[in-house]
Scaffold this motif. Structure first.
Motif, PDB file in Angstrom:
ATOM      1  N   ILE A  35       9.847  14.420  36.645  1.00 26.11           N
ATOM      2  CA  ILE A  35       8.870  14.684  37.708  1.00 26.11           C
ATOM      3  C   ILE A  35       8.111  15.982  37.432  1.00 26.11           C
ATOM      4  CG2 ILE A  35       8.620  15.216  40.164  1.00 26.11           C
ATOM      5  CD1 ILE A  35      11.014  13.374  40.681  1.00 26.11           C
ATOM      6  N   MET A  36       8.828  17.024  37.015  1.00 30.93           N
ATOM      7  CA  MET A  36       8.188  18.301  36.719  1.00 30.93           C
ATOM      8  C   MET A  36       7.187  18.172  35.572  1.00 30.93           C
ATOM      9  SD  MET A  36       9.403  20.468  38.905  1.00 30.93           S
ATOM     10  CE  MET A  36      10.821  20.878  39.921  1.00 30.93           C
ATOM     11  N   VAL A  37       7.592  17.455  34.514  1.00 29.86           N
ATOM     12  CA  VAL A  37       6.688  17.285  33.370  1.00 29.86           C
ATOM     13  C   VAL A  37       5.487  16.442  33.762  1.00 29.86           C
ATOM     14  CG1 VAL A  37       6.495  16.251  31.072  1.00 29.86           C
ATOM     15  CG2 VAL A  37       8.495  17.633  31.659  1.00 29.86           C
ATOM     16  N   PHE A  38       5.702  15.413  34.562  1.00 32.39           N
ATOM     17  CA  PHE A  38       4.594  14.574  35.030  1.00 32.39           C
ATOM     18  C   PHE A  38       3.559  15.412  35.781  1.00 32.39           C
ATOM     19  CE2 PHE A  38       2.828  12.038  38.547  1.00 32.39           C
ATOM     20  CZ  PHE A  38       2.143  11.066  37.822  1.00 32.39           C
ATOM     21  N   LEU A  39       4.021  16.259  36.689  1.00 33.29           N
ATOM     22  CA  LEU A  39       3.103  17.119  37.433  1.00 33.29           C
ATOM     23  C   LEU A  39       2.435  18.146  36.514  1.00 33.29           C
ATOM     24  CD1 LEU A  39       5.230  17.737  40.665  1.00 33.29           C
ATOM     25  CD2 LEU A  39       3.330  16.141  40.353  1.00 33.29           C
ATOM     26  N   SER A  40       3.193  18.665  35.551  1.00 32.21           N
ATOM     27  CA  SER A  40       2.623  19.646  34.624  1.00 32.21           C
ATOM     28  C   SER A  40       1.535  19.019  33.760  1.00 32.21           C
ATOM     29  CB  SER A  40       3.725  20.230  33.742  1.00 32.21           C
ATOM     30  OG  SER A  40       4.682  20.938  34.509  1.00 32.21           O
ATOM     31  N   VAL A  41       1.749  17.780  33.316  1.00 29.58           N
ATOM     32  CA  VAL A  41       0.738  17.109  32.494  1.00 29.58           C
ATOM     33  C   VAL A  41      -0.543  16.897  33.293  1.00 29.58           C
ATOM     34  CG1 VAL A  41       0.192  14.915  31.362  1.00 29.58           C
ATOM     35  CG2 VAL A  41       2.368  16.030  30.919  1.00 29.58           C
ATOM     36  N   LEU A  42      -0.409  16.461  34.539  1.00 28.95           N
ATOM     37  CA  LEU A  42      -1.596  16.245  35.364  1.00 28.95           C
ATOM     38  C   LEU A  42      -2.319  17.562  35.636  1.00 28.95           C
ATOM     39  CD1 LEU A  42      -0.402  13.594  37.972  1.00 28.95           C
ATOM     40  CD2 LEU A  42      -1.580  13.247  35.809  1.00 28.95           C
ATOM     41  N   ALA A  43      -1.553  18.600  36.002  1.00 28.95           N
ATOM     42  CA  ALA A  43      -2.185  19.893  36.268  1.00 28.95           C
ATOM     43  C   ALA A  43      -2.804  20.483  35.006  1.00 28.95           C
ATOM     44  CB  ALA A  43      -1.158  20.860  36.869  1.00 28.95           C
ATOM     45  N   ALA A 167     -12.551  28.986  38.760  1.00 29.56           N
ATOM     46  CA  ALA A 167     -11.435  29.323  39.644  1.00 29.56           C
ATOM     47  C   ALA A 167     -10.446  28.163  39.742  1.00 29.56           C
ATOM     48  CB  ALA A 167     -11.958  29.696  41.026  1.00 29.56           C
ATOM     49  N   LEU A 168     -10.952  26.936  39.828  1.00 32.87           N
ATOM     50  CA  LEU A 168     -10.065  25.774  39.893  1.00 32.87           C
ATOM     51  C   LEU A 168      -9.285  25.597  38.588  1.00 32.87           C
ATOM     52  CD1 LEU A 168     -12.358  23.191  41.721  1.00 32.87           C
ATOM     53  CD2 LEU A 168     -10.430  24.474  42.665  1.00 32.87           C
ATOM     54  N   SER A 169      -9.930  25.915  37.454  1.00 33.79           N
ATOM     55  CA  SER A 169      -9.221  25.849  36.179  1.00 33.79           C
ATOM     56  C   SER A 169      -8.080  26.863  36.133  1.00 33.79           C
ATOM     57  CB  SER A 169     -10.205  26.095  35.031  1.00 33.79           C
ATOM     58  OG  SER A 169      -9.540  26.092  33.788  1.00 33.79           O
ATOM     59  N   GLY A 170      -8.332  28.081  36.610  1.00 34.12           N
ATOM     60  CA  GLY A 170      -7.267  29.074  36.671  1.00 34.12           C
ATOM     61  C   GLY A 170      -6.152  28.667  37.615  1.00 34.12           C
ATOM     62  N   VAL A 176       0.779  25.050  36.652  1.00 34.24           N
ATOM     63  CA  VAL A 176       1.659  24.738  35.519  1.00 34.24           C
ATOM     64  C   VAL A 176       2.741  25.810  35.377  1.00 34.24           C
ATOM     65  CG1 VAL A 176       1.765  24.441  33.016  1.00 34.24           C
ATOM     66  CG2 VAL A 176      -0.121  23.425  34.318  1.00 34.24           C
ATOM     67  N   LEU A 177       2.346  27.062  35.538  1.00 37.65           N
ATOM     68  CA  LEU A 177       3.324  28.154  35.444  1.00 37.65           C
ATOM     69  C   LEU A 177       4.357  28.065  36.561  1.00 37.65           C
ATOM     70  CD1 LEU A 177       4.247  30.771  34.108  1.00 37.65           C
ATOM     71  CD2 LEU A 177       2.614  32.012  35.550  1.00 37.65           C
ATOM     72  N   LEU A 178       3.912  27.777  37.781  1.00 37.19           N
ATOM     73  CA  LEU A 178       4.849  27.663  38.910  1.00 37.19           C
ATOM     74  C   LEU A 178       5.805  26.483  38.715  1.00 37.19           C
ATOM     75  CD1 LEU A 178       2.502  28.412  41.950  1.00 37.19           C
ATOM     76  CD2 LEU A 178       4.261  29.891  40.963  1.00 37.19           C
ATOM     77  N   ILE A 179       5.291  25.380  38.172  1.00 40.82           N
ATOM     78  CA  ILE A 179       6.164  24.234  37.908  1.00 40.82           C
ATOM     79  C   ILE A 179       7.209  24.599  36.868  1.00 40.82           C
ATOM     80  CG2 ILE A 179       6.219  21.902  36.965  1.00 40.82           C
ATOM     81  CD1 ILE A 179       3.478  21.452  38.235  1.00 40.82           C
ATOM     82  N   GLY A 180       6.820  25.378  35.861  1.00 39.11           N
ATOM     83  CA  GLY A 180       7.786  25.834  34.867  1.00 39.11           C
ATOM     84  C   GLY A 180       8.870  26.702  35.475  1.00 39.11           C
ATOM     85  N   ILE A 181       8.464  27.598  36.388  1.00 37.48           N
ATOM     86  CA  ILE A 181       9.458  28.440  37.071  1.00 37.48           C
ATOM     87  C   ILE A 181      10.392  27.597  37.926  1.00 37.48           C
ATOM     88  CG2 ILE A 181       9.733  30.288  38.765  1.00 37.48           C
ATOM     89  CD1 ILE A 181       7.096  31.455  37.764  1.00 37.48           C
ATOM     90  N   LEU A 269      -2.225  19.836  22.997  1.00 38.08           N
ATOM     91  CA  LEU A 269      -1.679  20.889  23.845  1.00 38.08           C
ATOM     92  C   LEU A 269      -0.789  20.313  24.937  1.00 38.08           C
ATOM     93  CD1 LEU A 269      -1.716  23.938  24.294  1.00 38.08           C
ATOM     94  CD2 LEU A 269      -3.690  23.645  25.781  1.00 38.08           C
ATOM     95  N   LEU A 270      -1.201  19.172  25.503  1.00 35.41           N
ATOM     96  CA  LEU A 270      -0.366  18.524  26.512  1.00 35.41           C
ATOM     97  C   LEU A 270       0.938  18.011  25.920  1.00 35.41           C
ATOM     98  CD1 LEU A 270      -2.997  16.474  28.557  1.00 35.41           C
ATOM     99  CD2 LEU A 270      -1.920  18.634  29.192  1.00 35.41           C
ATOM    100  N   LEU A 271       0.909  17.682  24.633  1.00 33.11           N
ATOM    101  CA  LEU A 271       2.105  17.178  23.974  1.00 33.11           C
ATOM    102  C   LEU A 271       3.220  18.227  23.918  1.00 33.11           C
ATOM    103  CD1 LEU A 271       3.146  14.615  22.577  1.00 33.11           C
ATOM    104  CD2 LEU A 271       2.293  15.539  20.418  1.00 33.11           C
ATOM    105  N   THR A 272       2.863  19.496  24.028  1.00 33.27           N
ATOM    106  CA  THR A 272       3.875  20.550  24.010  1.00 33.27           C
ATOM    107  C   THR A 272       4.606  20.684  25.343  1.00 33.27           C
ATOM    108  OG1 THR A 272       2.255  22.250  24.678  1.00 33.27           O
ATOM    109  CG2 THR A 272       2.487  21.814  22.315  1.00 33.27           C
ATOM    110  N   VAL A 273       4.116  20.018  26.394  1.00 30.92           N
ATOM    111  CA  VAL A 273       4.734  20.171  27.709  1.00 30.92           C
ATOM    112  C   VAL A 273       6.183  19.679  27.724  1.00 30.92           C
ATOM    113  CG1 VAL A 273       4.605  19.476  30.133  1.00 30.92           C
ATOM    114  CG2 VAL A 273       2.528  20.142  28.919  1.00 30.92           C
ATOM    115  N   PRO A 274       6.490  18.453  27.253  1.00 37.29           N
ATOM    116  CA  PRO A 274       7.906  18.041  27.263  1.00 37.29           C
ATOM    117  C   PRO A 274       8.780  18.899  26.359  1.00 37.29           C
ATOM    118  CG  PRO A 274       6.560  16.443  26.073  1.00 37.29           C
ATOM    119  CD  PRO A 274       5.613  17.365  26.766  1.00 37.29           C
ATOM    120  N   LEU A 275       8.239  19.359  25.237  1.00 34.46           N
ATOM    121  CA  LEU A 275       9.020  20.244  24.372  1.00 34.46           C
ATOM    122  C   LEU A 275       9.304  21.568  25.062  1.00 34.46           C
ATOM    123  CD1 LEU A 275       7.164  19.590  20.985  1.00 34.46           C
ATOM    124  CD2 LEU A 275       9.257  18.515  21.846  1.00 34.46           C
ATOM    125  N   ALA A 276       8.289  22.095  25.769  1.00 40.42           N
ATOM    126  CA  ALA A 276       8.494  23.338  26.513  1.00 40.42           C
ATOM    127  C   ALA A 276       9.513  23.138  27.623  1.00 40.42           C
ATOM    128  CB  ALA A 276       7.161  23.828  27.082  1.00 40.42           C
TER     129      ALA A 276
END
Length: 297
Positions: A35-43, A167-170, A176-181, A269-276
């Protein structure tokens, strides 16, 4: 280091007790990571798309102006438009000059004003792309030949839109950072719970001579595998959603929205999300378990 036979005994004790979920996607830990990775990929995809849109807006705004000849008399308007076009073409700062046909101008206002007759005058439009600092020179050149000319700088009305997109990009990057935390915090709680469940087994392992690092390694392997499997599942689900959204964006046929489709570098770049996610889960589990084991002694 403890002897290899004892290392196998440690693994069997932990495996027989079954304190951690089995390394399959159906496990609760893997489901949370998915679930976290799914949300991170979308964000992340939204952030990359908005960044591309911001870059496209910057390119569109750079030196782009529209000259409007608003004289009410059609003859005067036509004469000023011709003179203005000739003057602008001679400017060294002018990179491109294009007169907008009157029929296209009428079609631009038709959705709001309907079909117009000859009684309502429409301004003559000239699209110009200038080099940096060319707008003041353009104003001085147009003043004597086209007194009714108005210069509309694209940056004036696209600037707020570009700032909003940036601003929306930031914000997407911050999500993504909050989901990682949140992922790290979830792993910490799961590691504490697994270690509490195995407290008796861990004490026996200590008596057999196992070190904290050896015990932590057994836990972190299971967490790493669960995180990797869940991350792959979440990534595939996110990519499937992005592909569906990409088809809808293409159907809109908008150059601005078209920049939200991820490029090859964006996909990499998105491919690194599950590895991260797997790395965050492994490190968090290891640090948590080592910290708790030191307090148990």
């Amino acid at each position: 280091m403890i002897p290899r036979p004892l290392d196998r005994i440690v693994a069997r004790l932990l495996g027989r007790a079954g304190p951690l979920p089995q390394p399959r996607i159906a496990g609760p830990m893997a489901a949370l990571i998915a679930i976290m990775v799914f949300l991170s990929v979308l964000a992340g995809a939204a952030g990359l798309g908005l960044a591309g849109t911001s870059s496209a807006l910057d390119r569109q705004m750079a030196g782009r102006v529209t000259i409007q000849i608003v004289a009410a008399d059609p003859a005067v308007r036509a004469a000023e438009a011709a003179a203005a076009e000739a003057v602008v073409r001679r400017l060294p700062q002018a990179l491109s000059v294009a007169r907008v046909p009157d029929s296209e101008v009428a079609s631009l206002v038709q959705p709001w004003l309907g079909t117009l007759g000859n009684d309502l005058p429409l301004p003559a439009l000239i699209d110009v792309e200038l080099a940096d600092g060319g707008v003041p020179t353009l104003r001085r050149a147009l003043r004597p030949v086209a007194p009714s000319a108005l210069i509309d700088e694209h940056a004036r009305w696209l600037g707020p839109v570009n700032r909003l997109v940036s601003a929306l990009s930031g914000l997407a990057g911050a999500l993504v950072l909050l989901i990682g935390i949140a992922t790290a915090a979830t792993v910490v709680l799961a590691a504490r719970g697994a270690l509490d469940t195995h407290r008796g087994t861990v004490e026996v392992l200590h008596l057999l001579g196992a070190t904290d690092r050896q015990i932590a390694r057994l836990f972190e392997r299971r967490f790493a595998l669960d995180a990797l499997l869940g991350g792959v599942a979440g990534f595939l689900a996110g990519v499937a959603v992005l592909l569906m959204l990409g088809r809808l964006v293409v159907a809109v046929r908008s150059d601005l929205l078209g920049t939200t489709v991820s490029s090859g570098s964006g996909f990499a770049l998105l491919l690194t999300v599950p590895l991260a996610a797997a790395l965050v889960a492994t490190v968090s589990a290891r640090m948590t378990i080592l910290r708790v084991l030191r307090r148990m002694l």
